[in-house]
Design a protein around this motif. Sequence first.
Motif, short mmCIF file in Angstrom:
data_model
loop_
_atom_site.label_atom_id
_atom_site.label_comp_id
_atom_site.label_asym_id
_atom_site.label_seq_id
_atom_site.Cartn_x
_atom_site.Cartn_y
_atom_site.Cartn_z
N LEU A 17 31.99 16.49 52.34
CA LEU A 17 30.97 16.92 53.29
C LEU A 17 29.70 17.45 52.62
N PRO A 18 29.79 18.31 51.61
CA PRO A 18 28.56 18.81 50.99
C PRO A 18 27.73 17.73 50.30
N SER A 19 28.35 16.60 49.93
CA SER A 19 27.62 15.53 49.25
C SER A 19 26.88 14.61 50.21
N LEU A 20 27.21 14.69 51.51
CA LEU A 20 26.58 13.82 52.50
C LEU A 20 25.21 14.37 52.90
N PRO A 21 24.29 13.49 53.31
CA PRO A 21 22.98 13.97 53.76
C PRO A 21 23.12 14.95 54.93
N PRO A 22 22.24 15.93 55.02
CA PRO A 22 22.35 16.95 56.09
C PRO A 22 22.39 16.36 57.49
#
Length: 509
Positions: free
Chosen positions: A297-302
């Motif tokens: 999740l943290p690696s995905l675009p906001p």
Amino acid sequence: MAGVADSEAARNVERREQHHEADIVVVGAGIFGCAAAFALANQGRSVILLERWMHEPDRIVGELLQPGGVDALRKLGLEHCLEDIDAVPCQGYHVILRGQETSFLYPPLTGDGEVIVGAGQRKEVNEYANGDVKEPVRPEGKCFHHGRFIMQLRKACIAHPNISVFETEVTATIKGEHSDAVLGVRTRTKDPATGNKTPDCFFGQLTIIADGYNSIFREELLGTTPRVRSKFYALELIDCPFPPAYHGHVVIGEQSLALLYQIGTHETRALIDIPTNHPAATPKAGGARGFIENIVLPSLPPHVQPSVRAALADGKIPKSMPNSWLPSTKQTHHDGVIILGDAHNMRHPLTGGGMTVAFNDAVLLSSLLSPTQIPTLTHHAAVHRAMATFYWRRKSLTGIINVLAQALYSLFAADDWQLRALQRGCFRYFQDGVTDEPVAMLGGVLRRPLTLARHFFTVAFLSIRLHTVALCGGSVLGWLKLPLAMVHAVMILWTACVVFLPVLWAESL
């Protein structure tokens, strides 16, 4: 003559429906099974198609059809199966590497199907200089719900006058009393009224087994076992914004790899790769959900993250499927039977090449088994010769797709510094716009294995150059690190060979 043909067709229907006999028995009404049954029936063969469960399947792969697969579907006469299923165009790829982005389109083709090199990044291509001015064609893939597409393929087979479809569970092959030739298959058919299963048999001059990645016949007929390095866990995102539109999105994080593509007007499929025995996916760490929430999740675009959180809100473990590699195998040892589709050959689904391979295999198989080539399929020696030709001729496409799938997965899921160096080199290659031939090979529209090797090792040497500059640059004393840089260069090149050559060798044998 029409009356004779009608009479023969009626007899074939009676043989199939009453006596369970046909020219060909196809086991498995999936992607390959339906395509092969339809193609062979179009040639006048009498075909029985068997499927364990005729309900709409709910699978998380088989949702991206590359342009080469769309073209093969057109050759099979099944392109209409892409209609009325809310299919979405796929025009290229968008790659995010730890916050950096690049995107590229499928390159346009000439009227003869040649790639127009240098046009992959341009939105519009109006002409090319090669004698006459022509309008080039930019190929396009399709994304969709797998189950809807399968039901369209099955519907086409059910409507075909030369095919009879039966819902029954195949359990074993039937062999002759005086030879090992396969004569058909044994099945168990469920009585809809009582729920009891009764034994049944189906006979054909040739049995084609396409019972999928979890085949029960693979070990018996091929003696092979798939290799699994990871699983894809799937989420379905609703109304998820992810520009550029009509692209497959590959998101590479510090420890994660995710693939996202739109499969309907409102639905986007997210496939999260979790390596086998990854410490961040153990039950103690929260399992697959914990891995997705903490690592992916943290690696995905906001702008994507809210849709992912909503998909995880049900608290369930996402559906999963093993990512398998199974090199192809020659099939000239068993009379009366061949095994194809995912039961025969698989590659990592990262590049979405499975259905493209299947449909092209169906096109090639039908041409080699055509009644003009082999009038009677009980001529086992002729079928063996055809399958030997099939094995080698398919490699110009399937070898490329399979090697690309395995090599790109190794790079995109890099877990050591050498692979990370190759990963950065590959991404820079894409950023520099050298994408036309690579993406054309990935899309199944360019069949040049030597071109694949040239691009791969060009990426390897670019990776070495980038790594050397990063290691030795930024300091007046950086030249002192040149001996270390030379050692690193050898290690990176060795890693590239280890990634590429064994897979190439396995696909070339």
